[in-house]
Design a protein around this motif. Structure first.
Motif, PDB file in Angstrom:
ATOM      1  N   GLY A 181      -8.932   2.429  -4.298  1.00 54.09           N
ATOM      2  CA  GLY A 181      -8.994   2.764  -5.713  1.00 54.09           C
ATOM      3  C   GLY A 181     -10.115   2.025  -6.409  1.00 54.09           C
ATOM      4  O   GLY A 181     -10.320   0.827  -6.175  1.00 54.09           O
TER       5      GLY A 181
ATOM      6  N   ASP B   5      -4.500   6.436  -8.112  1.00 52.22           N
ATOM      7  CA  ASP B   5      -3.810   5.945  -6.919  1.00 52.22           C
ATOM      8  C   ASP B   5      -2.877   4.796  -7.270  1.00 52.22           C
ATOM      9  O   ASP B   5      -1.735   4.748  -6.824  1.00 52.22           O
ATOM     10  N   THR B   6      -3.357   3.845  -8.061  1.00 48.83           N
ATOM     11  CA  THR B   6      -2.567   2.719  -8.539  1.00 48.83           C
ATOM     12  C   THR B   6      -2.927   2.490  -9.999  1.00 48.83           C
ATOM     13  O   THR B   6      -3.892   3.066 -10.513  1.00 48.83           O
TER      14      THR B   6
ATOM     15  N   PRO C 164       0.817   5.870   1.971  1.00 48.44           N
ATOM     16  CA  PRO C 164      -0.632   5.940   2.100  1.00 48.44           C
ATOM     17  C   PRO C 164      -1.199   7.345   2.116  1.00 48.44           C
ATOM     18  O   PRO C 164      -2.391   7.518   1.962  1.00 48.44           O
TER      19      PRO C 164
ATOM     20  N   MET D  35      -0.564  -4.074  -1.563  1.00 49.28           N
ATOM     21  CA  MET D  35      -1.941  -3.799  -1.969  1.00 49.28           C
ATOM     22  C   MET D  35      -2.749  -5.085  -1.963  1.00 49.28           C
ATOM     23  O   MET D  35      -2.192  -6.180  -2.049  1.00 49.28           O
TER      24      MET D  35
ATOM     25  N   ASN E 265     -11.311   5.625   4.847  1.00 48.96           N
ATOM     26  CA  ASN E 265      -9.931   5.392   4.418  1.00 48.96           C
ATOM     27  C   ASN E 265      -8.961   6.342   5.121  1.00 48.96           C
ATOM     28  O   ASN E 265      -7.884   5.929   5.578  1.00 48.96           O
TER      29      ASN E 265
ATOM     30  N   ARG F 283      -5.411   3.674   1.422  1.00 48.82           N
ATOM     31  CA  ARG F 283      -5.936   4.326   0.224  1.00 48.82           C
ATOM     32  C   ARG F 283      -6.710   3.328  -0.618  1.00 48.82           C
ATOM     33  O   ARG F 283      -6.278   2.197  -0.831  1.00 48.82           O
TER      34      ARG F 283
ATOM     35  N   GLN G 152      -7.921   3.000  -9.563  1.00 53.01           N
ATOM     36  CA  GLN G 152      -6.922   2.077 -10.092  1.00 53.01           C
ATOM     37  C   GLN G 152      -7.103   2.089 -11.611  1.00 53.01           C
ATOM     38  O   GLN G 152      -8.020   1.475 -12.148  1.00 53.01           O
TER      39      GLN G 152
ATOM     40  N   HIS H 181      -2.611   0.129  -0.047  1.00 56.23           N
ATOM     41  CA  HIS H 181      -3.600   0.390  -1.095  1.00 56.23           C
ATOM     42  C   HIS H 181      -4.538  -0.801  -1.224  1.00 56.23           C
ATOM     43  O   HIS H 181      -4.136  -1.948  -1.040  1.00 56.23           O
TER      44      HIS H 181
END
Length: 335
Positions: free
Chosen positions: A179, A236-237, A33, A112, A171, A177, A210, A139
């Motif tokens: 996105g 982030d993702t 994270p 997530m 956050n 985290r 994301q 996430h």
């Protein structure tokens, strides 16, 4: 079959579940994270997190969701925690722990979630994120912002920055985290570059992106490698899916999702560029094509089609990733 999210006999005590979930949360991967995708050193031992987005499984009784995911080969879930999702936001304290525990019984983790969060000042935002963090979720994908019709786009982005700052601060406080997904259309993020403007000066441990290659290709055509270079420090993702352009019966054209590797996304080129920055970010795979995603319920045949489709796309993605990591693979290879 009884749905455990609405069965009081399936409840755990809050203290018991938090203790058990804490022990299970260790599987969230090297991009924790507080780690930034762009800053993580590349390591051969890195094991990527590849989760399945649960949206296309909402027709199943929840007790069947975990077994279907496990049978398809996935070991992680991107769970919908939003209106009309697997977990309703207003019931997050009651239903999210039971959902995660139910999935854990099938050997799955929930690294997530996908939400409709857009405002740090909404009390429900803190409730969702705090509960998710306690359960080991690292996430989340947030909801979308729109451009006001009467405000010039760059000015609108400047006016949205306080909302970004508020979510980023929340956050960091909670230790999770967020996105923002780039998505085809006229909302914020459709063109990708606007997210670079919006997130300028914000690090992904507060709020990131994301990155969705399907939507980036639909909007960017051949220019997506440039926007990927721009947005890479904020990733982030990532979301993985494919598309074609198809004509509807009314004559209009639309971006239509298809099985992985059967569409326009040049996955070898994309993955080589992406992993040149750092190891693969936590990944969510989407299945937004029929018969895997369609309205209504289904029986054994649809279940089997779902398992087979998920297994096929996962295997294909793993093959593409392995090829992209091979020095012998040309970056110009097209899937």
């Amino acid at each position: 079959m009884t749905d455990p999210l609405h069965d009081d006999t399936a409840r755990l005590s809050r203290r018991e579940f938090v203790l058990r979930a804490g022990a299970a949360a260790a599987t969230l991967g090297a991009l924790g994270p507080r780690a930034s995708f762009a800053d993580v050193p590349r390591r051969r031992a890195y094991e990527p997190v590849i989760a399945v987005f649960s949206k296309h499984l909402q027709w199943l009784p929840f007790a069947d969701v975990g077994p279907v995911i496990a049978e398809s080969g996935f070991r992680a879930v991107d769970l919908t925690v939003r209106p009309d999702g697997h977990v309703l936001p207003e019931r997050v304290e009651e239903d999210l722990p039971r959902a995660v525990e139910t999935l854990r019984r099938s050997g799955l983790t929930v690294p997530m979630i996908t939400t409709a969060i857009t405002d740090a000042s909404d009390p429900l935002t803190r409730r969702v994120l705090t509960t998710a963090k306690k359960l080991g979720v690292a996430h989340y994908r947030m909801g979308y912002w729109s451009y006001p019709a009467n405000v010039e786009p760059l000015q609108a982005l400047r006016e949205m920055k306080p909302r970004v700052a508020g979510l980023a601060a929340l956050n960091r406080e909670i230790g999770i985290r967020g996105g923002y997904q780039n998505h085809v259309g006229t909302r914020v993020g459709g063109s990708v570059w606007d997210l670079g403007v919006l997130l300028e000066g914000v690090t992904p441990d507060g709020l990131g992106v994301q990155y969705d290659i399907r939507h980036a290709v639909a909007e960017g055509g051949e220019s997506w490698p440039v926007s990927l270079r721009m947005i890479a420090p904020h990733i982030d993702t990532i979301a993985v899916k494919d598309l074609i352009w198809a004509q509807r019966p009314d004559g209009r054209w639309e971006a239509r999702s298809v099985p992985l590797g059967e569409g326009m996304v040049q996955f070898p080129v994309y993955l080589r560029q992406l992993i040149s920055y750092a190891p693969l970010p936590p990944t969510t795979m989407h299945f937004e094509y029929p018969p895997l995603e369609q309205a209504g319920g289904g029986g054994a045949e649809r279940r089997n089609q779902t398992v087979e489709g998920m297994r096929r796309d996962l295997a294909r993605f793993q093959q593409l990733l392995a090829a992209a990591q091979s020095p012998a693979t040309s970056p110009r290879t097209k899937s």
